[in-house]
Design a protein around this motif. Structure first.
Motif, PDB file in Angstrom:
ATOM      1  N   LYS A  49      43.183  18.483  -6.852  1.00  0.00           N
ATOM      2  CA  LYS A  49      42.362  19.302  -7.750  1.00  0.00           C
ATOM      3  C   LYS A  49      42.789  19.116  -9.209  1.00  0.00           C
ATOM      4  N   GLU A 142      46.026  33.234  -6.858  1.00  0.00           N
ATOM      5  CA  GLU A 142      44.815  32.444  -6.681  1.00  0.00           C
ATOM      6  C   GLU A 142      43.682  33.365  -6.239  1.00  0.00           C
ATOM      7  N   CYS A 144      41.616  32.438  -4.002  1.00  0.00           N
ATOM      8  CA  CYS A 144      41.560  32.189  -2.557  1.00  0.00           C
ATOM      9  C   CYS A 144      42.298  33.308  -1.820  1.00  0.00           C
ATOM     10  N   LEU A 148      46.061  29.814  -1.081  1.00  0.00           N
ATOM     11  CA  LEU A 148      46.384  28.404  -0.859  1.00  0.00           C
ATOM     12  C   LEU A 148      45.530  27.446  -1.688  1.00  0.00           C
ATOM     13  N   ALA A 149      44.223  27.610  -1.636  1.00  0.00           N
ATOM     14  CA  ALA A 149      43.334  26.691  -2.357  1.00  0.00           C
ATOM     15  C   ALA A 149      43.438  26.908  -3.862  1.00  0.00           C
ATOM     16  N   PRO A 150      43.638  25.838  -4.632  1.00  0.00           N
ATOM     17  CA  PRO A 150      43.689  25.973  -6.094  1.00  0.00           C
ATOM     18  C   PRO A 150      42.352  26.502  -6.617  1.00  0.00           C
ATOM     19  N   THR A 151      42.356  27.676  -7.138  1.00  0.00           N
ATOM     20  CA  THR A 151      41.136  28.307  -7.675  1.00  0.00           C
ATOM     21  C   THR A 151      41.424  28.818  -9.087  1.00  0.00           C
ATOM     22  N   SER A 154      43.441  26.148 -11.055  1.00  0.00           N
ATOM     23  CA  SER A 154      42.698  24.993 -11.573  1.00  0.00           C
ATOM     24  C   SER A 154      41.791  25.412 -12.724  1.00  0.00           C
TER      25      SER A 154
END
Length: 324
Positions: A49, A142, A144, A148-151, A154
């Protein structure tokens, strides 16, 4: 439920960006000065990402006057490192600062002689320890739900990249005419390549009143075309001044009586103008510099030929040619 979740994500990401503003320190201007003095290019690198965000940052930098390129860490280790020179400045993007592919590249980058800048959320990371300048892009959480997910991270990284690009653009005094040179195929570039006579409003589309007009009638003329202004014309057809809705608001705010006032009592005399053959980018620069949205177009005698609105250059609403 769905709307609530969407709002929650937006608030988390907005919160992450706003908190970055409190953590910008002396490293940011130091970075800007280094980039401005550099004779080389700005090289952005990241993976996943962060790599995708890096490509967007590079695109923004290039379009606003800073020569940049994206270097994929893995490809760099297999030959693409040849594009890097000692005059270049290397910016590594990694929220954790522990991205193996990126950190493995750092010794080679430093051996070449590049100044290394880390955009990271971990100021004690391996990446930070091996960088000359650290820009903190960390977020508390985040968006998320699993974290975990880059949100938010990013988004914060992208926002800091935009902050860098805009700051560099201002520092280098990058202007609309420069934008035009490197955007010849874009809609804005095409508009900026024209003269003002190609897009000005003419005839009945020019808001205008003669000297001596009452404020009430002048306001009616402003409302007629909804451009926020009316020109004031002398009997010899030359421009006497310009009256804006802002002038009226300030008059009312100051609690001054408007009874028996005529438009020339509060108009701006000798307003800024451009000529028929003036490039659109000159008009845009003037509007940006003086924070105005409308320019009268006059000939060499000072006679009104048309009027140009900022929206007709930038393309908000219908793009007009000679008022059609």
């Amino acid at each position: 439920m769905i709307i609530k979740e969407a709002i929650k994500v937006l608030k988390i990401e907005a919160e992450g960006i706003l908190k970055l503003a409190d953590r910008i320190d002396d490293n940011f201007p130091k970075m800007v000065e280094l980039i401005c003095r550099s004779k080389g290019r700005l090289i952005i690198s990241g993976i996943g990402k962060s790599g995708l965000v890096g490509r967007k940052i590079v695109a923004t930098l290039n379009s606003t006057g800073t020569r940049s390129l994206f270097l994929h860490p893995a490809e760099a280790m297999h030959g693409d490192l040849g594009i890097v020179d000692s005059d270049d400045i290397f910016i590594a993007l990694s929220n954790s600062g522990e991205t193996d592919e990126l950190n493995s590249l750092l010794p080679s980058i430093r051996k070449i002689g590049c100044t290394t800048i880390a955009f990271t959320g971990n100021k004690t990371s391996t990446l930070a320890k091996h960088s000359d300048i650290i820009i903190d892009v960390g977020v508390e959480r985040e968006a998320c739900p699993m974290g975990l997910a880059p949100t938010a991270s990013s988004t914060a990284l992208l926002a800091m990249g935009d902050a860098l690009a805009v700051t560099l653009s201002n520092k280098k005094q990058f202007k609309s005419c420069d934008f035009k040179k490197i955007h010849p195929g874009g809609i804005l570039g095409q508009r900026l390549s024209r003269n003002v006579q190609d897009m000005m409003l003419t005839g009945a589309s020019i808001p205008q009143v003669p000297e001596g007009t009452s404020l009430e009638d002048a306001v009616k003329e402003i409302n007629r075309l909804e451009l926020g202004v009316t020109l004031v014309i002398r009997s010899d057809k030359k421009l006497a001044g310009i009256f804006t809705d802002g002038d009226l608001r300030r008059l009312i705010a100051d609690k001054k009586s408007i009874v028996d006032l005529t438009v020339e009592d509060i108009m701006t005399k000798n307003p800024r103008t451009v000529t028929l053959n003036s490039p659109a980018y000159d008009a845009l620069n003037m509007m940006e510099k003086h924070q105005i949205t409308v320019l009268p177009i006059t000939n060499t005698k000072g006679e009104v030929q048309g009027i140009l609105h900022l929206h007709d250059i930038l393309g908000k609403g219908e793009f007009k040619f000679n008022g059609t």
